[in-house]
Design an enzyme around this catalytic site. Structure first.
Site, PDB file in Angstrom:
ATOM      1  N   GLY A  49       0.809  -1.216   0.000  1.00  0.00           N
ATOM      2  CA  GLY A  49       0.000   0.000   0.000  1.00  0.00           C
ATOM      3  C   GLY A  49       0.840   1.263   0.000  1.00  0.00           C
ATOM      4  O   GLY A  49       1.972   1.286  -0.520  1.00  0.00           O
ATOM      5  N   GLU A  61       6.716   3.621  10.797  1.00  0.00           N
ATOM      6  CA  GLU A  61       7.035   4.485   9.655  1.00  0.00           C
ATOM      7  C   GLU A  61       6.488   5.890   9.909  1.00  0.00           C
ATOM      8  O   GLU A  61       5.377   6.046  10.351  1.00  0.00           O
ATOM      9  CB  GLU A  61       6.423   3.879   8.381  1.00  0.00           C
ATOM     10  CG  GLU A  61       6.773   4.629   7.126  1.00  0.00           C
ATOM     11  CD  GLU A  61       8.258   4.943   7.046  1.00  0.00           C
ATOM     12  OE1 GLU A  61       9.076   4.012   7.000  1.00  0.00           O
ATOM     13  OE2 GLU A  61       8.626   6.139   7.054  1.00  0.00           O
ATOM     14  N   LEU A 101       6.712   8.386   7.410  1.00  0.00           N
ATOM     15  CA  LEU A 101       6.559   9.136   6.157  1.00  0.00           C
ATOM     16  C   LEU A 101       5.186   9.801   6.111  1.00  0.00           C
ATOM     17  O   LEU A 101       4.216   9.307   6.693  1.00  0.00           O
ATOM     18  CB  LEU A 101       6.733   8.218   4.946  1.00  0.00           C
ATOM     19  CG  LEU A 101       5.692   7.146   4.636  1.00  0.00           C
ATOM     20  CD1 LEU A 101       4.469   7.678   3.916  1.00  0.00           C
ATOM     21  CD2 LEU A 101       6.317   6.063   3.804  1.00  0.00           C
ATOM     22  N   CYS A 138      -4.585   8.106   8.845  1.00  0.00           N
ATOM     23  CA  CYS A 138      -3.979   7.728  10.128  1.00  0.00           C
ATOM     24  C   CYS A 138      -4.315   8.583  11.342  1.00  0.00           C
ATOM     25  O   CYS A 138      -4.511   8.035  12.422  1.00  0.00           O
ATOM     26  CB  CYS A 138      -2.471   7.653   9.953  1.00  0.00           C
ATOM     27  SG  CYS A 138      -2.029   6.320   8.826  1.00  0.00           S
ATOM     28  N   LYS A 191      -7.626   7.571  13.107  1.00  0.00           N
ATOM     29  CA  LYS A 191      -7.629   6.198  13.629  1.00  0.00           C
ATOM     30  C   LYS A 191      -6.592   6.016  14.737  1.00  0.00           C
ATOM     31  O   LYS A 191      -6.823   5.306  15.703  1.00  0.00           O
ATOM     32  CB  LYS A 191      -7.454   5.187  12.500  1.00  0.00           C
ATOM     33  CG  LYS A 191      -6.011   4.879  12.135  1.00  0.00           C
ATOM     34  CD  LYS A 191      -5.886   3.614  11.302  1.00  0.00           C
ATOM     35  CE  LYS A 191      -4.516   3.501  10.662  1.00  0.00           C
ATOM     36  NZ  LYS A 191      -3.378   3.396  11.555  1.00  0.00           N
TER      37      LYS A 191
END
Ligand code: NAD
Ligand code: UGA
Length: 477
Positions: A14, A170, A172, A281, A284
């Site tokens: 993804g 991560e 990013l 993100c 959540k």
């Protein structure tokens, strides 16, 4: 004991798995890097010869794919074979909010992480280092380790298997993923065993200064990821709350952000007010943090973080109300142009985009929408709106009220208002004098990203409203 890593496999192709592995392959030509996914169509797109058809749009990504794919970077659906030949397996699968059952609406749904762990347990050979890349609740490594260990017992004939679990979240951001991966502010590795941690450091060391690699215990690493996202989201909600106060008082949000951010203790980043944070993100991860806090009995801490989400929702509803009020309290049969649907510029991702909520609100008020985004497909826009509006009004026929435009002229023709939701650079260059002539007067521009240059409006009939601007900039003529 870990051997030297030669082959890495990543489960999940993804927005994280694809770009992350492309950078690793690019910087570590001595490694074989395999990205696997259950989704055949996605893998097919990653293998598409036409590099504009990759499933993820990120500046710089297609150049890396062009250079590495088929040499030391491979995309496939052979989960079994790919895990079996790898010394290190990254788990980069999605961790959405649980929709049903215990913790529904808050807790992370770990079913994809669990199934990945089970695949690793079943197919791995020899010693395998498992790296959590997905964002997960603190203590998930324990779950993964338990699954790996129990399967070792089940498979008595394959007792030569062994596993170690590391956390390496991560950081990013979409739209700048390749740059973030090439020049990260830091890399975080949590783990128990020094030799395994060193195996991962050895990979990152190929392009990242060792001083930037932070090692911690595994729980600190897991929790740091949720905390970092919560802090970033909190800054956006903080500046958005002040944008409303600016509009009431005559202050200007960009001036306030600059004045505040110049204090080095506060810092200038993440102080741009807008229509609320989107993306897959922030929401959540904060919901997950809230759930964990409640689980450990920390109600006040949960309430504190919940307020960040409340302000975000409030900002989107507030913008809708402003538009309705400026257009005389009704949108029935009015045409509104919408510029931008992605949750931020330079990505084709629309997950949790504020555009979904705002457009849904406008549709429920009776508006006709003409939407344009340079990178988001027509299907995705219509699907997103259908899901969102049908959750509120079953019978709504989306195609009667929404068209997807391919030019600014189409957007503007007969429109009562144009709304800028995503800060695409192209939108900064629009010649508003041309647009003005096509719209129905009195026409409004709502700049929810504070990106347009007011000078470009001086010779037009357009009314302009800018987020966070208290001064009356209704019509500059
Ligand atoms: P995504 O939905 O784009 O990709 C996840 C992929 O995993 C999907 O293609 C899915 O088909 C695949 N998958 C799920 N279960 C699988 C299985 N058992 N075997 C093989 N494939 C499987 O998600 P994403 O945006 O890449 O995010 C992945 C994780 O990284 C999430 O935990 C997210 O919170 C975190 N994260 C995301 C970003 C971001 O910018 N998107 C940044 C940092 C961290
Ligand atoms: C965010 C974090 O920035 C990454 O570090 C993290 O890895 C990632 O989440 C993740 O875990 O998924 P991302 O959501 O891709 O990255 O994008 P951001 O640049 O953080 O933007 C998030 C949202 O906040 C966007 O809607 C953006 O428009 C909004 N935003 C951001 C603002 O409104 N103002 C700002 O000043 C910054």
């Amino acid at each position: 004991m870990p051997n030297k890593v030669k082959t890495i496999c990543c489960i999940g192709a993804g927005y994280v798995g694809g770009p992350t592995m492309a950078v690793i392959a690019y910087k570590c030509k001595h490694l074989k890097v395999i990205v696997v996914d259950l989704n055949k169509d996605k893998i097919k797109s990653w293998n598409n010869n036409d590099l504009t058809k990759l499933p993820v749009y990120e500046p710089g990504l297609k150049d890396l794919i062009k250079e590495c794919r088929g040499k030391n970077l491979f995309f496939n659906t052979d989960i079994k074979g790919s895990i079996a030949e790898s010394d290190m397996v990254f788990i980069s699968v999605n961790t959405p909010t649980k929709e049903n059952g215990l913790g529904a609406g808050e807790a992370s749904d770990l079913k994809y992480v669990e199934s990945s762990a089970r695949s690793i347990a079943e197919f791995a050979t020899g010693h395998t280092i498992v790296v959590e890349k997905s964002t997960i609740p603190v203590k998930t490594a324990e779950v993964i380790q338990t699954i790996l260990n129990s399967s070792k017992k089940d498979l008595a004939n394959r007792t030569n298997k062994s596993f170690a679990v590391l956390s390496s979240p991560e950081f990013l951001a979409e739209g700048t993923a390749i740059n973030d991966l090439l020049y990260p502010s830091r890399v975080l590795i949590g783990g128990e065993s020094e030799s395994e941690i060193n195996s991962l450091i050895d990979i990152y060391k190929n392009w990242i200064d060792e001083e930037k690699i932070i090692t911690t215990n595994i729980w600190s690493s897991e929790l740091s990821k949720l905390t970092a996202n919560a802090f970033l989201a909190q800054r956006v909600s903080s500046i958005n709350s002040i944008s409303a106060l600016c509009e009431e008082t005559g202050a200007d949000i960009s001036e306030v952000a600059k004045a505040v951010g110049t204090d080095q203790r506060i810092g200038k980043y993440f102080l741009k007010s807008g229509p609320g944070f989107g993306g897959s993100c922030f929401k959540k991860d904060i919901l997950n943090l809230i759930y964990i806090c409640k689980y450990y009995g920390l109600k006040e801490v949960a309430d504190y973080w919940n307020q960040v989400l409340k302000i975000n929702q409030w900002q989107q509803n507030r913008l809708t109300n402003i538009i309705v009020n400026k257009l005389f309290g009704t949108l029935t049969n009015k045409k509104i142009g919408v510029l931008g649907f992605a949750f931020k510029a330079n990505t084709n991702d629309t997950r949790e985009s504020p555009a979904i909520n705002i457009c849904t609100n406008l549709l429920l008020e009776g508006a006709h929408l003409s939407i344009y985004d340079p990178k988001v497909s027509e299907n995705k826009i219509l699907e997103n709106l259908k899901d969102s509006i049908h959750a509120k009004l079953d019978s709504f026929e989306i195609k009667k009220s929404v068209t997807i435009a391919t030019s600014y002229e189409q957007i503007a023709s007969g429109a009562d208002a144009i709304l800028i939701i995503t800060e695409w650079d192209d939108f900064k260059e629009i010649e508003w004098s041309n647009i003005s002539e096509l719209m129905r007067n009195p026409a409004w521009i709502f700049d929810c990203r504070d990106i347009v240059d007011l000078d470009k409006f001086r010779e037009t009939e357009l009314n302009i409203w800018k987020l966070g601007h208290g001064s009356n900039i209704k019509n500059l003529k």
